[in-house]
Design an enzyme around this catalytic site. Structure first.
Site, PDB file in Angstrom:
ATOM      1  N   LYS A 298       2.469  34.359 -30.129  1.00 41.25           N
ATOM      2  CA  LYS A 298       4.000  33.564 -29.673  1.00 41.25           C
ATOM      3  C   LYS A 298       4.130  33.956 -28.029  1.00 41.25           C
ATOM      4  O   LYS A 298       3.288  35.175 -27.556  1.00 41.25           O
ATOM      5  CB  LYS A 298       5.943  34.646 -29.617  1.00 41.25           C
ATOM      6  CG  LYS A 298       6.681  34.277 -28.818  1.00 41.25           C
ATOM      7  CD  LYS A 298       7.956  34.734 -28.703  1.00 41.25           C
ATOM      8  CE  LYS A 298       8.091  36.988 -27.856  1.00 41.25           C
ATOM      9  NZ  LYS A 298       8.051  36.410 -26.717  1.00 41.25           N
TER      10      LYS A 298
ATOM     11  N   LYS B 181      11.983  29.058 -23.933  1.00 39.68           N
ATOM     12  CA  LYS B 181      14.101  28.598 -23.658  1.00 39.68           C
ATOM     13  C   LYS B 181      14.688  28.125 -22.917  1.00 39.68           C
ATOM     14  O   LYS B 181      15.285  28.068 -21.808  1.00 39.68           O
ATOM     15  CB  LYS B 181      13.969  30.426 -23.269  1.00 39.68           C
ATOM     16  CG  LYS B 181      13.825  31.687 -23.974  1.00 39.68           C
ATOM     17  CD  LYS B 181      14.395  33.198 -23.167  1.00 39.68           C
ATOM     18  CE  LYS B 181      13.987  34.040 -24.965  1.00 39.68           C
ATOM     19  NZ  LYS B 181      12.523  34.775 -24.214  1.00 39.68           N
TER      20      LYS B 181
ATOM     21  N   ILE C  43      19.489  20.482 -17.170  1.00 39.06           N
ATOM     22  CA  ILE C  43      20.200  19.097 -17.643  1.00 39.06           C
ATOM     23  C   ILE C  43      19.328  18.533 -19.346  1.00 39.06           C
ATOM     24  O   ILE C  43      18.285  18.894 -19.074  1.00 39.06           O
ATOM     25  CB  ILE C  43      20.169  18.177 -16.537  1.00 39.06           C
ATOM     26  CG1 ILE C  43      19.426  17.890 -15.834  1.00 39.06           C
ATOM     27  CG2 ILE C  43      20.879  18.734 -14.948  1.00 39.06           C
ATOM     28  CD1 ILE C  43      18.801  16.950 -15.131  1.00 39.06           C
ATOM     29  N   PRO C  44      20.233  17.825 -20.051  1.00 35.33           N
ATOM     30  CA  PRO C  44      19.707  16.802 -20.665  1.00 35.33           C
ATOM     31  C   PRO C  44      18.289  16.057 -21.171  1.00 35.33           C
ATOM     32  O   PRO C  44      17.760  16.481 -21.892  1.00 35.33           O
ATOM     33  CB  PRO C  44      20.881  16.418 -21.437  1.00 35.33           C
ATOM     34  CG  PRO C  44      22.295  16.822 -20.348  1.00 35.33           C
ATOM     35  CD  PRO C  44      22.008  17.480 -19.766  1.00 35.33           C
ATOM     36  N   ASN C  45      18.378  15.590 -19.962  1.00 37.27           N
ATOM     37  CA  ASN C  45      17.476  14.377 -19.349  1.00 37.27           C
ATOM     38  C   ASN C  45      15.985  15.704 -19.201  1.00 37.27           C
ATOM     39  O   ASN C  45      14.452  15.443 -19.728  1.00 37.27           O
ATOM     40  CB  ASN C  45      17.006  13.708 -18.908  1.00 37.27           C
ATOM     41  CG  ASN C  45      16.048  12.697 -18.257  1.00 37.27           C
ATOM     42  OD1 ASN C  45      15.860  12.404 -19.345  1.00 37.27           O
ATOM     43  ND2 ASN C  45      15.766  12.795 -17.278  1.00 37.27           N
TER      44      ASN C  45
ATOM     45  N   ASP D 110       7.776  30.136 -26.275  1.00 37.60           N
ATOM     46  CA  ASP D 110       8.849  30.711 -25.950  1.00 37.60           C
ATOM     47  C   ASP D 110       9.516  30.079 -24.535  1.00 37.60           C
ATOM     48  O   ASP D 110       8.949  31.718 -23.616  1.00 37.60           O
ATOM     49  CB  ASP D 110       8.782  32.363 -26.607  1.00 37.60           C
ATOM     50  CG  ASP D 110      10.260  32.853 -25.941  1.00 37.60           C
ATOM     51  OD1 ASP D 110      11.224  32.379 -26.418  1.00 37.60           O
ATOM     52  OD2 ASP D 110       9.966  33.988 -25.976  1.00 37.60           O
TER      53      ASP D 110
END
EC number: 4.1.1.23
Length: 245
Positions: A44, A73, A77-79, A71
């Site tokens: 990781k 995270k 925003i979606p785009n 990792d």
């Protein structure tokens, strides 16, 4: 452990162990990696190492035969989250994650970004509740649910969005397997062999307990990276897990 074929040059292991590389020195990290076998674990790479050493460091680990859990995270925003996940897939990592609290549109966009990669797409996992967080920490954020209940709510949203699984505490794994099914992958940090110090993880469990609870992939850090003989430590953990299976 049995080494099986892969669609890429990376080795594949059937061990559930993922070793967390939490180093601030590249040479020290590679010196550790060169002591262990990619058939015994995956690796990781988190925010610190990726920020310090970038994609090239991931490639160096892959060239040594290791599958990589990136990792980072992602939570945006979606785009932006979708483009970040696609970039991770381009890098050839085995697993990448986003924060479930980013919401359904963000998680759906991230999943859709991986469709063009087909069978070579990494596993896409969502983080529910960080294992360092307790009920009092959630209360500070205005969340009145317990860590377990809040994690389950976020996991349900994750599954609804079509992701492969979640990061969760080992204590939540039994319930999650019952609710979300065997195919929904559970990735658990805070796993420490018997006798290890808890460190900064609040909700911990041994590898054997995690396996029994239904954890699919268990993240182990300092008990391996700070071991005098990390290769032997990994082999002992895997042997114990095989006996417990």
């Amino acid at each position: 452990m049995t080494l099986t074929a892969s669609s890429s040059s990376r080795a594949v292991t059937n061990s559930p162990v993922v070793v967390a590389l939490d180093y601030h020195n590249r040479d020290a990290a590679l010196a550790f990696v060169d002591k262990i076998d990619p058939r015994d674990c995956r690796l990781k790479v988190g925010k610190e190492m990726f920020t310090l050493f970038g994609p090239q460091f991931v490639r160096e680990l892959q060239q040594r035969g290791f599958d990589i859990f990136l990792d980072l995270k992602f939570h945006d925003i979606p785009n932006t989250a979708a483009h970040a996940v696609a970039a991770a897939a381009d890098l050839g990592v085995w697993m990448v994650n986003v924060h479930a609290s980013g919401g359904a549109r963000m998680m759906t966009a991230a999943r859709e970004a991986l469709v063009p990669f087909g069978k070579d797409a990494p596993l896409l996992i969502a983080v529910t509740v960080l294992t360092s967080m307790e009920a009092s920490d959630l209360a500070d954020l205005g969340v009145t649910l317990s860590p377990a209940d809040y994690a389950e709510r976020l996991a349900a949203l994750t599954q609804k969005c079509g992701l492969d699984g979640v990061v969760c505490s080992a204590q939540e794994a039994v319930r999650f397997k019952q609710v979300f099914g065997q195919e929904f992958k559970l990735v658990t940090p805070g796993i420490r062999p018997q006798g290890s110090e808890a460190g900064d993880q609040r909700r911990i469990m041994t590898p054997e307990q995690a396996l029994a609870a239904g954890v699919d992939y268990m993240v182990i850090g300092r008990p391996v990276t700070q071991s005098v003989d990390p290769a032997q430590t990994l082999k002992a953990i895997n042997a114990s897990l095989q006996r417990s299976a």
